[in-house]
Design a protein around this motif. Structure first.
Motif, PDB file in Angstrom:
ATOM      1  N   ILE A 108      34.746  58.799  55.305  1.00  0.00           N
ATOM      2  CA  ILE A 108      35.743  58.038  56.059  1.00  0.00           C
ATOM      3  C   ILE A 108      36.700  57.501  55.005  1.00  0.00           C
ATOM      4  O   ILE A 108      36.265  56.914  54.007  1.00  0.00           O
ATOM      5  N   LEU A 109      37.980  57.691  55.215  1.00  0.00           N
ATOM      6  CA  LEU A 109      38.964  57.214  54.253  1.00  0.00           C
ATOM      7  C   LEU A 109      39.565  55.909  54.752  1.00  0.00           C
ATOM      8  O   LEU A 109      40.076  55.839  55.873  1.00  0.00           O
ATOM      9  N   ALA A 110      39.460  54.868  53.928  1.00  0.00           N
ATOM     10  CA  ALA A 110      40.076  53.576  54.230  1.00  0.00           C
ATOM     11  C   ALA A 110      41.314  53.448  53.350  1.00  0.00           C
ATOM     12  O   ALA A 110      41.208  53.214  52.153  1.00  0.00           O
ATOM     13  N   GLY A 111      42.469  53.660  53.953  1.00  0.00           N
ATOM     14  CA  GLY A 111      43.713  53.612  53.205  1.00  0.00           C
ATOM     15  C   GLY A 111      44.217  52.198  53.014  1.00  0.00           C
ATOM     16  O   GLY A 111      43.671  51.237  53.562  1.00  0.00           O
ATOM     17  N   VAL A 112      45.251  52.090  52.214  1.00  0.00           N
ATOM     18  CA  VAL A 112      45.954  50.827  52.026  1.00  0.00           C
ATOM     19  C   VAL A 112      47.443  51.118  52.029  1.00  0.00           C
ATOM     20  O   VAL A 112      47.883  52.172  51.575  1.00  0.00           O
ATOM     21  N   ALA A 113      48.224  50.192  52.569  1.00  0.00           N
ATOM     22  CA  ALA A 113      49.678  50.308  52.543  1.00  0.00           C
ATOM     23  C   ALA A 113      50.206  49.526  51.349  1.00  0.00           C
ATOM     24  O   ALA A 113      49.841  48.368  51.150  1.00  0.00           O
ATOM     25  N   CYS A 114      51.035  50.176  50.579  1.00  0.00           N
ATOM     26  CA  CYS A 114      51.643  49.550  49.405  1.00  0.00           C
ATOM     27  C   CYS A 114      52.542  48.391  49.840  1.00  0.00           C
ATOM     28  O   CYS A 114      53.168  48.436  50.897  1.00  0.00           O
ATOM     29  N   PHE A 115      52.607  47.367  49.022  1.00  0.00           N
ATOM     30  CA  PHE A 115      53.471  46.228  49.310  1.00  0.00           C
ATOM     31  C   PHE A 115      54.941  46.619  49.110  1.00  0.00           C
ATOM     32  O   PHE A 115      55.261  47.375  48.179  1.00  0.00           O
ATOM     33  N   PRO A 116      55.848  46.098  49.912  1.00  0.00           N
ATOM     34  CA  PRO A 116      57.269  46.446  49.812  1.00  0.00           C
ATOM     35  C   PRO A 116      57.886  46.150  48.447  1.00  0.00           C
ATOM     36  O   PRO A 116      58.799  46.854  48.011  1.00  0.00           O
ATOM     37  N   GLU A 117      57.393  45.125  47.767  1.00  0.00           N
ATOM     38  CA  GLU A 117      58.002  44.747  46.483  1.00  0.00           C
ATOM     39  C   GLU A 117      57.845  45.795  45.379  1.00  0.00           C
ATOM     40  O   GLU A 117      58.438  45.682  44.310  1.00  0.00           O
ATOM     41  N   PHE A 118      57.075  46.845  45.643  1.00  0.00           N
ATOM     42  CA  PHE A 118      56.933  47.912  44.655  1.00  0.00           C
ATOM     43  C   PHE A 118      58.019  48.972  44.805  1.00  0.00           C
ATOM     44  O   PHE A 118      58.014  49.960  44.083  1.00  0.00           O
ATOM     45  N   GLY A 119      58.939  48.761  45.721  1.00  0.00           N
ATOM     46  CA  GLY A 119      60.085  49.662  45.883  1.00  0.00           C
ATOM     47  C   GLY A 119      59.907  50.629  47.037  1.00  0.00           C
ATOM     48  O   GLY A 119      58.798  51.104  47.295  1.00  0.00           O
ATOM     49  N   ASP A 120      61.018  50.915  47.697  1.00  0.00           N
ATOM     50  CA  ASP A 120      60.980  51.765  48.890  1.00  0.00           C
ATOM     51  C   ASP A 120      60.445  53.163  48.612  1.00  0.00           C
ATOM     52  O   ASP A 120      59.620  53.682  49.371  1.00  0.00           O
ATOM     53  N   GLU A 121      60.939  53.794  47.556  1.00  0.00           N
ATOM     54  CA  GLU A 121      60.532  55.182  47.280  1.00  0.00           C
ATOM     55  C   GLU A 121      59.054  55.259  46.890  1.00  0.00           C
ATOM     56  O   GLU A 121      58.323  56.120  47.365  1.00  0.00           O
TER      57      GLU A 121
END
Length: 187
Positions: A108-121
């Motif tokens: 089972i893969l538990a992902g994470v969403a990167c924080f916006p402050e690390f840049g859009d791209e």
């Protein structure tokens, strides 16, 4: 066989239970939820605070040796905090998933969403890693483990990054139905 119903919770501080006593860490809380639903399982805590996907890949052998029926793979937050190239994170996770699949361990893969402050791209590239791996390996995905608790300060420790007891319960509630489905499929 007892190990046939073992779930390995393999990850970083979110798995280990940074700042919490063991009974309030994700593996213990998830085990309790699954037992309440009638599953005879043991969730093994194989989390180490501060680890990246590269560290996890170096540490996969004990997970494989344990021979759990299910393994929740939960790495990535420290990768984006350190600016790891998304392709490197993806390659490390893919190698872990290859190892689990080769040993007939259901991931089972538990992902994470990167924080916006690390840049859009960077965020766009990083956030794409987890759904792409889930698609490629045809495995269940919890898209954002952080998102289950992080946006409510009542669910975090004083650092506003790690979950407190309530935050961990939120993570476990999000993972429990996914784990239950996989347990049913592997019975």
């Amino acid at each position: 066989m007892a190990s046939a119903r073992t779930i390995a919770c393999f990850g970083d501080s979110l798995t280990e239970g940074f700042g919490l006593v063991t009974k309030h860490a994700l593996p213990a809380v998830l085990e309790g939820l699954l037992r309440e639903q009638g599953y005879d399982v043991t969730c093994r805590n194989m989390g180490v605070s501060g680890e990246t996907s590269e560290d996890g890949l170096r540490r996969i052998k004990p997970v494989l040796k344990l021979k759990p029926c299910v393994c929740i793979v939960a790495f990535g937050a420290n990768d984006f905090f350190l600016g790891t190239e998304p392709g490197e994170t993806e390659a490390n996770l893919a190698a872990m998933l290859d190892g689990l699949k080769a040993c007939n361990i259901a991931p089972i893969l538990a992902g994470v969403a990167c924080f916006p402050e690390f840049g859009d791209e960077y965020k766009k590239q990083f956030d794409a890693v987890f759904p792409e791996l889930a698609r490629r390996y045809a495995i269940p995905l919890l898209p954002d483990l952080l998102g289950t608790y992080l946006h409510d300060p009542d669910n975090t420790l004083i650092d506003q990054l790690h979950p407190n007891e309530q935050g961990v319960r939120n993570m476990a509630r999000a993972l429990a139905p996914i784990a239950a489905k996989v347990l049913d499929e592997t019975a």
